[in-house]
Scaffold this motif. Structure first.
Motif, PDB file in Angstrom:
ATOM      1  N   UNK B 178       0.792  -1.071  -0.083  1.00 30.75           N
ATOM      2  CA  UNK B 178       0.073   0.176   0.050  1.00 30.75           C
ATOM      3  C   UNK B 178       0.728   1.305  -0.016  1.00 30.75           C
ATOM      4  N   UNK B 179       2.228   1.228   0.097  1.00 35.10           N
ATOM      5  CA  UNK B 179       3.019   2.367   0.196  1.00 35.10           C
ATOM      6  C   UNK B 179       2.746   3.253   1.126  1.00 35.10           C
ATOM      7  N   UNK B 180       2.322   2.791   2.407  1.00 30.44           N
ATOM      8  CA  UNK B 180       2.084   3.715   3.220  1.00 30.44           C
ATOM      9  C   UNK B 180       2.915   3.464   4.616  1.00 30.44           C
ATOM     10  N   UNK B 181       4.174   4.142   4.586  1.00 24.00           N
ATOM     11  CA  UNK B 181       4.909   4.401   5.579  1.00 24.00           C
ATOM     12  C   UNK B 181       5.196   5.557   6.142  1.00 24.00           C
ATOM     13  N   UNK B 182       5.565   5.629   7.573  1.00 23.39           N
ATOM     14  CA  UNK B 182       5.969   6.993   7.877  1.00 23.39           C
ATOM     15  C   UNK B 182       6.968   6.789   8.885  1.00 23.39           C
ATOM     16  N   UNK B 183       7.886   7.677   9.598  1.00 21.99           N
ATOM     17  CA  UNK B 183       8.744   7.699  10.705  1.00 21.99           C
ATOM     18  C   UNK B 183       8.528   8.694  11.261  1.00 21.99           C
ATOM     19  N   UNK B 185       9.331   8.840  14.518  1.00 23.64           N
ATOM     20  CA  UNK B 185      10.088   9.171  15.542  1.00 23.64           C
ATOM     21  C   UNK B 185      11.572   8.410  14.732  1.00 23.64           C
ATOM     22  N   UNK B 186      12.549   9.474  14.504  1.00 25.04           N
ATOM     23  CA  UNK B 186      13.731   9.187  13.883  1.00 25.04           C
ATOM     24  C   UNK B 186      14.398   7.652  14.120  1.00 25.04           C
ATOM     25  N   UNK B 187      14.523   6.880  13.131  1.00 26.32           N
ATOM     26  CA  UNK B 187      15.001   5.670  13.425  1.00 26.32           C
ATOM     27  C   UNK B 187      13.929   4.654  13.759  1.00 26.32           C
ATOM     28  N   UNK B 188      12.513   5.018  13.908  1.00 27.90           N
ATOM     29  CA  UNK B 188      11.503   3.964  14.021  1.00 27.90           C
ATOM     30  C   UNK B 188      10.474   4.186  12.708  1.00 27.90           C
ATOM     31  N   UNK B 189      10.421   3.435  12.012  1.00 32.16           N
ATOM     32  CA  UNK B 189       9.461   3.441  10.816  1.00 32.16           C
ATOM     33  C   UNK B 189       8.113   2.480  11.221  1.00 32.16           C
ATOM     34  N   UNK B 190       7.327   2.964  10.775  1.00 31.60           N
ATOM     35  CA  UNK B 190       5.996   2.065  10.768  1.00 31.60           C
ATOM     36  C   UNK B 190       5.404   2.060   9.346  1.00 31.60           C
ATOM     37  N   UNK B 191       5.058   0.755   8.915  1.00 33.22           N
ATOM     38  CA  UNK B 191       4.673   0.521   7.752  1.00 33.22           C
ATOM     39  C   UNK B 191       3.201  -0.155   7.542  1.00 33.22           C
ATOM     40  N   UNK B 192       2.227   0.651   7.074  1.00 33.34           N
ATOM     41  CA  UNK B 192       0.930  -0.016   7.121  1.00 33.34           C
ATOM     42  C   UNK B 192       0.412  -1.177   6.047  1.00 33.34           C
ATOM     43  N   UNK B 193       0.116  -2.118   6.612  1.00 30.45           N
ATOM     44  CA  UNK B 193      -0.378  -3.179   5.590  1.00 30.45           C
ATOM     45  C   UNK B 193      -1.919  -3.160   5.793  1.00 30.45           C
TER      46      UNK B 193
END
Lengths: 146, 396
Positions: B178-183, B185-193
């Motif tokens: 889905x190309x939905x990712x965000x950071x 907090x620096x160094x912590x990435x969340x990716x939505x499925x």
């Protein structure tokens, strides 16, 4: 030396395909959680299944838990039929983690030789020996290796 | 439904009698299903007819990167030689540009023509993360929700496992892609499925319809619902709901890690498999490896209104590009699937037969199959076989 190591990023699907066609091209693979889940089972399937696959979970400060990754197999529990290889080799990993390399090598050699000779094998590997018989055979070989 | 006729045809070659029987069955089911269901996915009556003028179809051709351009040029060569009534509208997509004009043009062309044949467009890792994968953009914009891959063991190809015949239906628009990712907090990435009920129901319907039309007995849903209880749990639940409407087809499910293990040890147990996007990617690559590699398997992407054909494993093949050693089989078979979709069955069978004969009998294998043949030798052999069939051909 660290300079001699080569690292190549590889996409997961390409790796799974490569694994199926020519697994010998791979050496050490590092990856995030889900891909590890998938690839470790895939590789277990390539070498004979979960009955012979050991694993270890390493944490900080050397804290570690070693385990086989197969299930509890309630249908054959308590019947002296199970294949102890996976758990035994996990134990070997543990010994290496603790620095007891000689013991680890001996047990691993004994175990591999027993399987290679194919005389005393548990059911899942195509034989009809009991778990205790398989274990006794490995112990005998360890003694011979001493 | 967009898929059935195209996918049927490989089995027609392998077993012509059975294939013909299935063809008649499809027509019967077509009418039965329309009358039974109000919301039917069998929209072959509703799909606008592909661009056709003067008896000739126009198909969008996207060369892509790596081996795409050369393989597609061979397809054009074979089509021209066989006098196939298809004209190609070539649209180039430059993967090095950040602007989306190129891909927008390609999408517009596909909307216009209804059908496309494409090579893979490279997604460079060095580009900024905001730049979306061009292939993904194409799939989601055109809502090509079903990716269909048919993996069959081919007689002329040496593989560890034999008698494999698996159909993989992969959800093509959401999930982990889905190309939905965000950071945050620096160094912590969340990716939505993302898993939605409507898309899961849609792909499950597609899988069961296809299974029924092809006379398949069993559909297996691949998931990881023990960990992703809500996401994959929803997908699984949707599959179960759809399965209840098809009592003639056995439905079961398998966790993805166990699935890959079973695939490499006992692949013959699988029939039709349906799954979300990422697992589909992994499983299709494993299956492609099982039947002989990425050079052999064609893939198709179907939506309600459009169809795009390509190689199943979507490789750019940069390492073999321009060396005349790439295997043209996958792309040629994909073009045959496209001809089936355009209802040009005779041409499809003619070319497909020639491709499979070349591979199975003449043994002109390319490097990926362990041989020493060049791409052009294989293509020449295919054209010679086509010529020998006695139909109208141009000069070689």
């Amino acid at each position: 030396p660290a300079g001699a190591l080569r690292s190549t990023p590889s996409s997961t699907p390409g790796t799974t395909r490569g694994m199926v066609q020519d697994p010998t091209q791979f050496d050490v693979l590092v990856m995030p959680n889900l891909y590890g889940d998938i690839l470790s089972d895939l590789c277990a399937g390539l070498i004979g299944g979960l009955g012979v696959t050991p694993s270890g979970n390493i944490g900080a400060n050397g804290v570690a838990i070693f385990e086989s990754v197969h299930g509890t197999a309630p249908d054959i529990a308590g019947l002296d039929l199970a294949n102890p290889t996976a758990l035994l080799l996990s134990g070997v990993m543990m010994l290496r983690h603790m620095g007891l390399h000689q013991y680890a090598a001996k047990i691993q050699t004994a175990c591999f030789d027993t399987i290679k000779e194919k005389k005393v094998l548990t059911k899942d590997l195509g034989g009809n020996s009991k778990c205790s018989e398989f274990t006794t055979e490995i112990c005998r070989r360890v003694q011979d290796l001493a | 439904m967009a898929a059935h006729s195209a996918v049927l045809s490989v089995s027609r070659i392998i077993n012509p009698i059975w294939g013909r029987h299935l063809g008649n069955t499809v027509k019967v089911f077509g009418t039965t299903l329309t009358s039974h269901r109000n919301k039917t996915l069998h929209v072959s009556d509703n799909i606008p007819p592909p661009a056709k003028y003067g008896g000739r179809h126009t198909v969008t051709l996207i060369p892509g990167d790596g081996i795409g351009p050369e393989l597609l040029s061979h397809v054009v060569e074979v089509f021209r030689f066989s006098c196939v009534p298809v004209d190609f509208e070539v649209v180039h997509v430059n993967s090095a540009l950040e602007a989306e004009d190129d891909i927008d043009n390609a999408i517009t062309a596909i909307r216009r023509n209804g059908v496309a044949l494409k090579g893979n467009i490279e997604t460079k890792h060095t580009m900024p993360p905001s730049m979306k994968s061009r292939n993904n953009l194409l799939r989601t914009s055109l809502d090509l929700y079903a990716n269909v891959m048919h993996c069959q063991s081919l007689p002329g190809v040496q593989t560890r496992h034999r008698n494999i015949d698996i159909m993989i239906i992969r959800e093509n628009t959401e999930g982990e892609y889905s190309s939905l990712e965000h950071e945050s907090v620096s160094g912590v990435v969340e990716c939505l499925k993302i898993i939605t009920r409507s898309n899961s129901l849609r792909i499950a319907e597609y899988a069961f319809q296809l299974a029924r039309e092809k006379g398949r007995r069993r559909v297996t849903a691949v998931h990881k619902a023990n960990i992703m209880k809500l996401g994959d749990g929803l997908f699984l639940q949707c599959c179960r709901e759809v399965a209840s409407g098809y009592p003639d087809i056995t439905f079961d499910s398998m966790i993805v890690d166990n699935t890959t293990m079973q695939l490499v040890s006992k692949p013959q147990q699988f029939d039709v498999m349906v799954m979300p996007n990422l697992y589909g990617n992994v499983v299709s690559n494993v299956c492609a490896g099982l039947v002989g590699g990425p050079g052999l398997v064609p893939g198709a992407n179907y939506g309600r209104d459009y169809a795009v054909f390509e190689t199943a494993t979507r490789n750019t093949g940069k390492s073999v590009a321009g060396k005349n050693i790439a295997n043209p089989t996958a792309m040629l078979l994909a073009s045959c699937m496209m001809l089936d979709h355009l209802k040009l069955y005779n041409y499809a069978n003619l070319i497909r037969n020639a491709v499979l004969t070349t591979m199975n009998e003449t043994r002109l294998h390319t490097a990926d199959l362990g041989g020493q043949g060049t791409t052009s030798e294989v293509v020449q052999s295919i054209m010679r076989i086509i010529q020998s069939k006695g139909q109208l051909t141009a000069d070689i």
